[in-house]
Structures are given as C-alpha cells and as structure tokens.
Design a protein around this motif. Structure first.
Motif, PDB file in Angstrom:
ATOM      1  N   SER A   1       0.836  -1.194   0.000  1.00 28.11           N
ATOM      2  CA  SER A   1       0.000   0.000   0.000  1.00 28.11           C
ATOM      3  C   SER A   1       0.875   1.248   0.000  1.00 28.11           C
TER       4      SER A   1
ATOM      5  N   ARG B   1      -3.648   4.861   1.709  1.00 30.71           N
ATOM      6  CA  ARG B   1      -4.401   4.036   0.763  1.00 30.71           C
ATOM      7  C   ARG B   1      -4.692   2.678   1.370  1.00 30.71           C
ATOM      8  N   GLY B   2      -5.667   1.972   0.770  1.00 26.62           N
ATOM      9  CA  GLY B   2      -5.933   0.606   1.184  1.00 26.62           C
ATOM     10  C   GLY B   2      -4.891  -0.345   0.620  1.00 26.62           C
ATOM     11  N   LEU B   3      -4.985  -1.598   1.038  1.00 22.51           N
ATOM     12  CA  LEU B   3      -4.024  -2.622   0.615  1.00 22.51           C
ATOM     13  C   LEU B   3      -4.377  -3.209  -0.750  1.00 22.51           C
TER      14      LEU B   3
ATOM     15  N   PHE C   1      -3.651  -6.628  -2.654  1.00 19.39           N
ATOM     16  CA  PHE C   1      -3.221  -7.967  -2.285  1.00 19.39           C
ATOM     17  C   PHE C   1      -2.717  -8.767  -3.476  1.00 19.39           C
TER      18      PHE C   1
END
Lengths: 116, 111
Positions: B93, B97-99, B101
């Motif tokens: 990330s 911000r979000g992850l 994957f």
C-alpha cells in the motif's frame, strides 16, 4: 479482546433483493475498509473511510453498491439490487492511522454472501 | 495499474522445512508491505510487515526479505509446522491508501 465484528456471517438471498452487511470496527480505530474475496479475483478493496468520511470507493460498482458510516461504531455495505456475480465473502477491516504512517488493518470474520 | 504478483499459487513443504513465498510489485510509490495469513472461514490476519527502508525483518520463524531495486519481497517460514498450513497473502500500500493484495499461496505442511 478487541476485534472487528461483522454481521451476518452468512447470507443467502435471491437475485434482485437488497443486502445489507454491517461492521463494528475496533473501538478507537479511525479507518475502516471493505474488501471482497472471490476465488477468481482474490481480495479486492471496495471502499475505505477515515474518521467516518469516505476516502475512496473506486473499487465499488457505483450503480448497486453503497457504503456508509452512520457513526464511529458502525459501517454498512449495501447492495441493491443484488446479482449472482455479487456472491463472495465480504470483509470489513479497521485500523488506526497516525500522521503519515500506513494503517495496519485488522480483519473481521467476513460475511459470506450467496445470491441465487 | 497497481498490481502485486505472488508465487507460487500452492506450496507443499515437509515439517521442519523452509517455506518461501515470493511477491513482485510495480508501483514504486508503495511504501508498506505486509503479509497476511488466512485460515479457512476466517479473515486474514497480519503476520509481519516491512517498510522499504529495511531489507529484512524477522519475527520468530517468519522473515521478510525486501529488495527495493528489484521491486520484490518474500516471506520465509523457517521450521515449518503443520499448524502453518494456511493461505498466505502478500500486500502493498501507499500512505493513506488501502491494501493491494497478491493472489495468495496455499501452503500445506505435511507432518
């Protein structure tokens, strides 16, 4: 034992019905994420909030999905109308972000949604 | 496009062996690289994380190795145990911000 709580754990619904998934983040956390997990796409970020304000919902289909945080203890993800392709496990995660640090995300157990 | 590519898709290791899972990323703005462990029916749980100013981080039997120039990072599980059998996800990330994957690696450790 602090944990993210999601309800319901399982939901089976008919196509066209409204679905609401709920999440109680860990007390004191200021960031909430919604992820969707499928075999084909893996874990996808749908939306996230900081201090209850939506920061990014670009991962959500805008026409049918909506996410809100009515208060600091509740986040909701709604699908209206639901479609079979929405079948997935939906995870809520929460974390606490300090200044410019990244947010460590703690995941709930998920809501397994099946749309028939 | 932000992507994190993970390999292998599945891994079988004997008890006591070393499990190695690799990830590669494209976006040089990523500055946080966690690994998550997921058991069936459960949500992902943070295992260990690293930032790009460090080349290696060790916590117990788990080690992250990070190669900034190659844009790669890996998870090493030493002395693998049957209880380590799970799906492992790398992620990345940027600040605020979000992850993002990886696709996940199903690890099976045979007794």
């Amino acid at each position: 034992d602090a944990r993210v709580t999601q309800t319901p754990r399982h939901k089976v619904t008919e196509m066209g019905q409204e679905v609401t998934m709920r999440c109680q983040p860990i007390l004191g956390h200021n960031t909430v994420f919604w992820y969707r997990q499928t075999m084909m796409q893996g874990l996808e970020l749908l939306a996230y909030f900081r201090n209850r304000a939506p920061l990014d919902d670009s991962g959500m289909p805008k026409d049918r999905f909506s996410a809100e945080m009515p208060d600091a203890t509740l986040a909701t993800l709604k699908i209206q109308p639901s479609e079979p392709r929405d079948s997935a496990v939906y995870f809520c995660a929460s974390g606490y972000r300090l200044a410019a640090m990244n947010t460590e995300a703690f995941f709930g157990q998920g809501t397994r949604l099946t749309v028939v | 496009q932000q992507q994190v590519k993970q390999s292998p898709q599945s891994l079988i290791v004997q008890k006591g062996g070393i499990s190695i899972i690799n990830c590669a990323y494209e976006n040089t703005a990523f500055d946080y690289f966690p690994w998550y462990q997921q058991f069936p029916g459960k949500g992902p749980a943070l295992l260990i994380a690293i930032r790009p100013d460090v080349s290696e981080k060790k916590e117990g039997r788990f080690t992250i190795s990070f190669n900034k120039s190659a844009k790669q990072f890996s998870l090493h599980i030493m002395d693998s145990q049957p209880g380590d059998s799970a799906t492992y996800f790398c992620a990345a990330s940027m600040t605020s911000r979000g992850l993002t994957f990886g696709q996940g690696t199903i690890l099976t450790v045979h007794p």
